[in-house]
Write a protein that holds these residues in place. Sequence first.
Motif, PDB file in Angstrom:
ATOM      1  N   PRO A 150     -13.973  45.859  45.862  1.00  0.00           N
ATOM      2  CA  PRO A 150     -14.455  47.205  45.529  1.00  0.00           C
ATOM      3  C   PRO A 150     -14.221  47.546  44.055  1.00  0.00           C
ATOM      4  O   PRO A 150     -13.127  47.367  43.527  1.00  0.00           O
ATOM      5  CB  PRO A 150     -13.622  48.105  46.437  1.00  0.00           C
ATOM      6  N   THR A 151     -15.279  48.035  43.407  1.00  0.00           N
ATOM      7  CA  THR A 151     -15.198  48.376  41.995  1.00  0.00           C
ATOM      8  C   THR A 151     -16.275  49.412  41.680  1.00  0.00           C
ATOM      9  O   THR A 151     -17.094  49.752  42.529  1.00  0.00           O
ATOM     10  CB  THR A 151     -15.374  47.127  41.108  1.00  0.00           C
ATOM     11  N   GLY A 152     -16.274  49.898  40.473  1.00  0.00           N
ATOM     12  CA  GLY A 152     -17.254  50.881  40.039  1.00  0.00           C
ATOM     13  C   GLY A 152     -16.847  51.440  38.689  1.00  0.00           C
ATOM     14  O   GLY A 152     -15.837  51.038  38.108  1.00  0.00           O
ATOM     15  N   VAL A 153     -17.652  52.363  38.174  1.00  0.00           N
ATOM     16  CA  VAL A 153     -17.384  52.959  36.864  1.00  0.00           C
ATOM     17  C   VAL A 153     -17.292  54.480  37.007  1.00  0.00           C
ATOM     18  O   VAL A 153     -18.169  55.107  37.593  1.00  0.00           O
ATOM     19  CB  VAL A 153     -18.484  52.600  35.838  1.00  0.00           C
ATOM     20  N   TYR A 154     -16.236  55.036  36.463  1.00  0.00           N
ATOM     21  CA  TYR A 154     -16.042  56.490  36.389  1.00  0.00           C
ATOM     22  C   TYR A 154     -16.397  56.915  34.968  1.00  0.00           C
ATOM     23  O   TYR A 154     -15.798  56.428  34.002  1.00  0.00           O
ATOM     24  CB  TYR A 154     -14.589  56.826  36.714  1.00  0.00           C
ATOM     25  N   TYR A 155     -17.404  57.795  34.837  1.00  0.00           N
ATOM     26  CA  TYR A 155     -17.859  58.233  33.514  1.00  0.00           C
ATOM     27  C   TYR A 155     -17.191  59.561  33.158  1.00  0.00           C
ATOM     28  O   TYR A 155     -17.360  60.572  33.849  1.00  0.00           O
ATOM     29  CB  TYR A 155     -19.375  58.367  33.505  1.00  0.00           C
ATOM     30  N   THR A 156     -16.442  59.567  32.071  1.00  0.00           N
ATOM     31  CA  THR A 156     -15.604  60.717  31.743  1.00  0.00           C
ATOM     32  C   THR A 156     -16.410  61.966  31.393  1.00  0.00           C
ATOM     33  O   THR A 156     -16.166  63.047  31.940  1.00  0.00           O
ATOM     34  CB  THR A 156     -14.670  60.367  30.574  1.00  0.00           C
ATOM     35  N   ASN A 157     -17.362  61.851  30.496  1.00  0.00           N
ATOM     36  CA  ASN A 157     -18.126  63.022  30.054  1.00  0.00           C
ATOM     37  C   ASN A 157     -19.046  63.551  31.159  1.00  0.00           C
ATOM     38  O   ASN A 157     -19.202  64.765  31.323  1.00  0.00           O
ATOM     39  CB  ASN A 157     -18.944  62.686  28.804  1.00  0.00           C
TER      40      ASN A 157
ATOM     41  N   ASP B  10     -19.205  57.877  28.512  1.00  0.00           N
ATOM     42  CA  ASP B  10     -20.639  57.610  28.581  1.00  0.00           C
ATOM     43  C   ASP B  10     -21.385  57.981  27.302  1.00  0.00           C
ATOM     44  O   ASP B  10     -22.566  57.681  27.185  1.00  0.00           O
ATOM     45  CB  ASP B  10     -21.290  58.294  29.794  1.00  0.00           C
ATOM     46  N   ASP B  11     -20.722  58.600  26.330  1.00  0.00           N
ATOM     47  CA  ASP B  11     -21.350  58.869  25.036  1.00  0.00           C
ATOM     48  C   ASP B  11     -21.144  57.699  24.072  1.00  0.00           C
ATOM     49  O   ASP B  11     -22.078  57.248  23.403  1.00  0.00           O
ATOM     50  CB  ASP B  11     -20.787  60.150  24.416  1.00  0.00           C
ATOM     51  N   THR B  12     -19.908  57.197  24.014  1.00  0.00           N
ATOM     52  CA  THR B  12     -19.588  56.119  23.067  1.00  0.00           C
ATOM     53  C   THR B  12     -19.607  54.741  23.731  1.00  0.00           C
ATOM     54  O   THR B  12     -19.538  53.732  23.040  1.00  0.00           O
ATOM     55  CB  THR B  12     -18.199  56.346  22.465  1.00  0.00           C
ATOM     56  N   HIS B  13     -19.667  54.707  25.077  1.00  0.00           N
ATOM     57  CA  HIS B  13     -19.612  53.475  25.877  1.00  0.00           C
ATOM     58  C   HIS B  13     -18.280  52.737  25.722  1.00  0.00           C
ATOM     59  O   HIS B  13     -18.180  51.549  26.011  1.00  0.00           O
ATOM     60  CB  HIS B  13     -20.772  52.528  25.508  1.00  0.00           C
ATOM     61  N   GLU B  14     -17.253  53.448  25.281  1.00  0.00           N
ATOM     62  CA  GLU B  14     -15.917  52.864  25.134  1.00  0.00           C
ATOM     63  C   GLU B  14     -15.285  52.662  26.506  1.00  0.00           C
ATOM     64  O   GLU B  14     -15.258  53.566  27.334  1.00  0.00           O
ATOM     65  CB  GLU B  14     -15.031  53.794  24.293  1.00  0.00           C
ATOM     66  N   GLN B  15     -14.765  51.435  26.744  1.00  0.00           N
ATOM     67  CA  GLN B  15     -14.033  51.160  27.976  1.00  0.00           C
ATOM     68  C   GLN B  15     -12.608  51.676  27.818  1.00  0.00           C
ATOM     69  O   GLN B  15     -11.939  51.382  26.831  1.00  0.00           O
ATOM     70  CB  GLN B  15     -14.007  49.654  28.259  1.00  0.00           C
TER      71      GLN B  15
ATOM     72  N   ARG C  83     -10.346  60.563  27.942  1.00  0.00           N
ATOM     73  CA  ARG C  83      -9.875  59.560  28.894  1.00  0.00           C
ATOM     74  C   ARG C  83      -9.855  60.163  30.310  1.00  0.00           C
ATOM     75  O   ARG C  83     -10.866  60.663  30.760  1.00  0.00           O
ATOM     76  CB  ARG C  83      -8.515  59.006  28.455  1.00  0.00           C
ATOM     77  N   ASN C  84      -8.711  60.149  30.950  1.00  0.00           N
ATOM     78  CA  ASN C  84      -8.662  60.672  32.322  1.00  0.00           C
ATOM     79  C   ASN C  84      -8.154  62.114  32.376  1.00  0.00           C
ATOM     80  O   ASN C  84      -7.744  62.591  33.428  1.00  0.00           O
ATOM     81  CB  ASN C  84      -7.758  59.785  33.191  1.00  0.00           C
ATOM     82  N   GLN C  85      -8.197  62.823  31.239  1.00  0.00           N
ATOM     83  CA  GLN C  85      -7.693  64.190  31.160  1.00  0.00           C
ATOM     84  C   GLN C  85      -8.854  65.187  31.032  1.00  0.00           C
ATOM     85  O   GLN C  85      -9.810  64.957  30.286  1.00  0.00           O
ATOM     86  CB  GLN C  85      -6.790  64.352  29.937  1.00  0.00           C
ATOM     87  N   LEU C  86      -8.741  66.301  31.748  1.00  0.00           N
ATOM     88  CA  LEU C  86      -9.730  67.373  31.673  1.00  0.00           C
ATOM     89  C   LEU C  86      -9.018  68.670  31.278  1.00  0.00           C
ATOM     90  O   LEU C  86      -7.965  69.010  31.836  1.00  0.00           O
ATOM     91  CB  LEU C  86     -10.426  67.553  33.016  1.00  0.00           C
TER      92      LEU C  86
ATOM     93  N   TYR D  85     -16.446  76.232  31.290  1.00  0.00           N
ATOM     94  CA  TYR D  85     -15.144  76.228  31.954  1.00  0.00           C
ATOM     95  C   TYR D  85     -14.315  74.999  31.562  1.00  0.00           C
ATOM     96  O   TYR D  85     -13.097  75.069  31.504  1.00  0.00           O
ATOM     97  CB  TYR D  85     -15.321  76.271  33.472  1.00  0.00           C
ATOM     98  N   VAL D  86     -14.991  73.879  31.341  1.00  0.00           N
ATOM     99  CA  VAL D  86     -14.305  72.665  30.892  1.00  0.00           C
ATOM    100  C   VAL D  86     -14.547  72.541  29.397  1.00  0.00           C
ATOM    101  O   VAL D  86     -15.640  72.190  28.963  1.00  0.00           O
ATOM    102  CB  VAL D  86     -14.833  71.416  31.633  1.00  0.00           C
ATOM    103  N   GLU D  87     -13.522  72.854  28.617  1.00  0.00           N
ATOM    104  CA  GLU D  87     -13.736  72.881  27.171  1.00  0.00           C
ATOM    105  C   GLU D  87     -13.514  71.539  26.501  1.00  0.00           C
ATOM    106  O   GLU D  87     -13.861  71.354  25.335  1.00  0.00           O
ATOM    107  CB  GLU D  87     -12.860  73.937  26.506  1.00  0.00           C
ATOM    108  N   GLY D  88     -12.968  70.583  27.219  1.00  0.00           N
ATOM    109  CA  GLY D  88     -12.776  69.268  26.628  1.00  0.00           C
ATOM    110  C   GLY D  88     -12.353  68.236  27.650  1.00  0.00           C
ATOM    111  O   GLY D  88     -11.820  68.559  28.714  1.00  0.00           O
ATOM    112  N   SER D  89     -12.627  66.970  27.348  1.00  0.00           N
ATOM    113  CA  SER D  89     -12.149  65.862  28.183  1.00  0.00           C
ATOM    114  C   SER D  89     -11.822  64.686  27.276  1.00  0.00           C
ATOM    115  O   SER D  89     -12.473  64.473  26.252  1.00  0.00           O
ATOM    116  CB  SER D  89     -13.204  65.448  29.220  1.00  0.00           C
TER     117      SER D  89
END
Length: 387
Positions: free
Chosen positions: A233-240, A327-332, A265-268, A259-263
């Motif tokens: 099992p695998t997949g991609v979580y897109y932050t933005n 998903d904007d910069t495609h950075e892993q 990595r894994n922080q919102l 309501y979400v002013e910034g994100s």
Amino acid sequence: MKNRYLYVTLLTMLALSSQAQQQKGVSPRLVVNITIDQLLTDYPALFDDGLIYEQGFYPYSQVDLSSAISSVVTGTSSFYHTITADKWLDRQSLQTVAATPDEIAVSTLADELKIATKGAGKVCAVAAKKETAALLSGHNVDRLEWNDDKRRNLDATSLTVKALQLVVEERLGQDSIPDLLFLQYEKEDYQSALQKLVIEIQRMVGKEHALFVLTSTGYRDVNTDEYAKYNIPTGVYYTNRTANLLNMYLGALWGQGKYVEGSYRNQLYLNHQLLEQKRIALSDATQKAKEFLLQISGVKRVQIHLYETHMGDLQVELAPGWQMQNDDTHEQLKTKQPLACFPIIFYGANIPAQKVQAPVSIERIAPTISKAIRIRAPNACMATPLF
């Protein structure tokens, strides 16, 4: 005859006690604290003669270089020293900022050495990057060395040369006042360079006066490219994309707004000012956000971190095998690391060779060094010395 035997026994015991006291009375003049990126088991054979704790670990899961070395030098977790990652989002500017010693919220080994010796104990650090060297040395440092030539990489041999130059130029370990030398090596090509470092420092300072402490950053790069091929099992979580979906959901509940002013990595990061204007309790907003995020594929757990330094209001933890991508910069981006045990080694300074199987947290390195050089442990350290 019996009295003579008792007399000889007492003399032997007194001699052994005196020898033990003499050995105990000699504390290291120089501690060389070495952290190697992603070290697992392939340390130099020279260290086989040291005290080896074979199952070292970090007491938290989101480990990277900055959080790891900060934990080593403070003897505590990122919850207390507040270096949660290499970078994080600044709430005021909504720009990413890098970890610096000023952000370390507690004292470090270097700080406590300076206090104990009234500034006389010297602190030096060497790393490929200036930011890493600075974090290693904490709030008080005499000299830093790093790669100031951006056109070439600073390899392990060059790092060793710089470290040995510091030992000579700063006269580290040459008097009874203890000194600290911090080094950080990359995961490649360090073995021969490290062996040279140890031999040369022992020659200059003396085997009984130099204590080497070796450990790992605790994480390792994980390649998930072949997971799908083998039905893992695998997949991609897109932050933005996730941040935008959450913003739309909260807007549907309470009306349009950001309501979400910034994100990052894994922080919102939620917009506290907007929530206050709309008279929405922050606790209600984070709970609704958590419930929504848990419905997204790959999200295993969501933690709420209100008012914690260098962290978002919500922290997403992905299921094992999942990747995180901007998903904007495609950075892993790094996700939760699988458990990777690594050695914690104490070598030199008359420490007998031994291998210990019991798991040991890296939080115990700082108090052990502190005890060896007779200074107070860092002020957030609650762990006991290993010996």
